[in-house]
Design an enzyme around this catalytic site. Structure first.
Site, short mmCIF file in Angstrom:
data_model
loop_
_atom_site.label_atom_id
_atom_site.label_comp_id
_atom_site.label_asym_id
_atom_site.label_seq_id
_atom_site.Cartn_x
_atom_site.Cartn_y
_atom_site.Cartn_z
CG ASP A 76 -0.25 -0.49 2.57
OD1 ASP A 76 1.11 -0.43 2.45
OD2 ASP A 76 -1.25 -0.78 3.42
CG ASN A 111 -8.80 -1.67 11.48
OD1 ASN A 111 -7.88 -2.36 11.16
ND2 ASN A 111 -9.03 -0.55 10.84
CG HIS A 150 -5.67 -2.49 8.46
ND1 HIS A 150 -5.88 -1.36 8.72
CD2 HIS A 150 -4.44 -2.80 8.82
CE1 HIS A 150 -4.71 -0.70 9.00
NE2 HIS A 150 -3.81 -1.74 9.14
CD GLU A 191 -8.50 0.74 7.06
OE1 GLU A 191 -8.59 -0.32 7.81
OE2 GLU A 191 -7.78 1.55 7.36
C1 F6R Z 1 1.58 -1.46 5.88
C2 F6R Z 1 0.37 -2.35 5.81
C3 F6R Z 1 -0.63 -2.32 7.15
C4 F6R Z 1 0.43 -2.78 8.36
C5 F6R Z 1 -0.48 -2.62 9.79
C6 F6R Z 1 0.29 -2.85 10.83
O1 F6R Z 1 2.03 -1.66 4.65
O2 F6R Z 1 0.00 -3.07 5.12
O3 F6R Z 1 -1.57 -3.38 7.13
O4 F6R Z 1 1.03 -3.91 8.54
O5 F6R Z 1 -1.31 -1.50 9.92
O6 F6R Z 1 1.26 -1.64 11.26
P1 F6R Z 1 2.20 -1.95 12.18
O7 F6R Z 1 3.26 -2.83 11.85
O8 F6R Z 1 2.89 -0.49 12.29
O9 F6R Z 1 1.63 -2.09 13.84
#
Ligand code: F6R
Length: 221
Positions: A63, A122, A124, A129
């Site tokens: 992303d 959440n 995701h 989401e």
């Molecule tokens: C980022 C991504 C997100 C993160 C998730 C956890 O490229 O795809 O889904 O993996 O938000 O983020 P952290 O590791 O910062 O807790």
């Protein structure tokens, strides 16, 4: 699904670095899907130390924020700083969703050999989401309030967090041959357990992984 508990962050990072290493050694032109965020920082450090040959590897990031006024908080910058500038990857083999040359082609990131994922509080994965369709492909999304709040730690204020992103979809992620999900911190355990062992529902996007036949999940508190 089994959640493989690691003794600490260092073991988590090095276990997953071994998986990536074996993948690249077995298939030098592997297609890898990669995450950003705080969880994979240790993994990328380990990978840099392992001095692998990345010459033919293709990477597809999950992303990217949809905001060209930020650079140091962009996921491309994160990947450059944490991984790409320390390895011998060919710049032409680095792909981000939103790269005008390939997006919105639906082939973005499809049929990856290995996909590494983090999980949001959440549920995701990438920026799919809660409520995202299990059939989703690469597209522009509005970020969830919870995600904006969680990611505000990387910005001066919550108001500076972009409200939209481009994300790989759940259908594309599921086409990967192997998927590894990593989670770090007690605040992630509850949602991880719900996603892996609760019902399969679009309300918890990561629960789709229960339908894949080659997933490993690693956690440390
Ligand atoms: C980022 C991504 C997100 C993160 C998730 C956890 O490229 O795809 O889904 O993996 O938000 O983020 P952290 O590791 O910062 O807790």
């Amino acid at each position: 699904m089994e959640i493989k508990i690691q003794k600490d962050y260092s073991e988590l990072s090095s276990t997953v670095a071994d998986i990536v290493k074996h993948q690249i050694q077995r298939k030098p032109n592997s297609r890898l899907i990669l995450p950003t965020g705080s969880t994979p920082i240790g993994l990328y450090k380990e990978l840099v130390n392992r001095k692998l040959n990345w010459k033919k590897v293709e990477t597809f990031n999950l992303d990217e924020y949809l905001d060209n006024t930020i650079w140091e908080q962009s996921y491309r910058y994160f990947m450059d700083e944490n991984l790409f500038k320390h390895i011998n990857i060919d710049d032409d083999n680095i792909y981000f969703p939103g790269d005008t040359a390939i997006w919105p082609e639906m082939s973005y990131g499809e049929n990856a050999d290995l996909c590494i994922l983090g999980i949001g509080t959440n549920g995701h994965i990438a920026f799919n989401e809660p409520g995202s369709s299990f059939d989703s492909e690469t597209r522009v999304v509005d970020l969830d309030e919870q995600t904006i709040e969680d990611n505000s730690r990387f910005f001066d204020s919550v108001d500076d967090v972009p409200k939209q992103a481009i994300t790989m979809g759940l259908k594309t992620i599921m086409k990967s041959k192997k998927i590894v999900l990593i989670a770090n911190g007690v605040h992630k355990y509850k949602i991880l357990n719900v996603a892996m062992n609760g019902g399969v529902t679009e309300k918890v996007p990561a629960s789709i992984l229960q339908k894949h036949n080659n997933v490993e999940v690693f956690y440390c508190d």
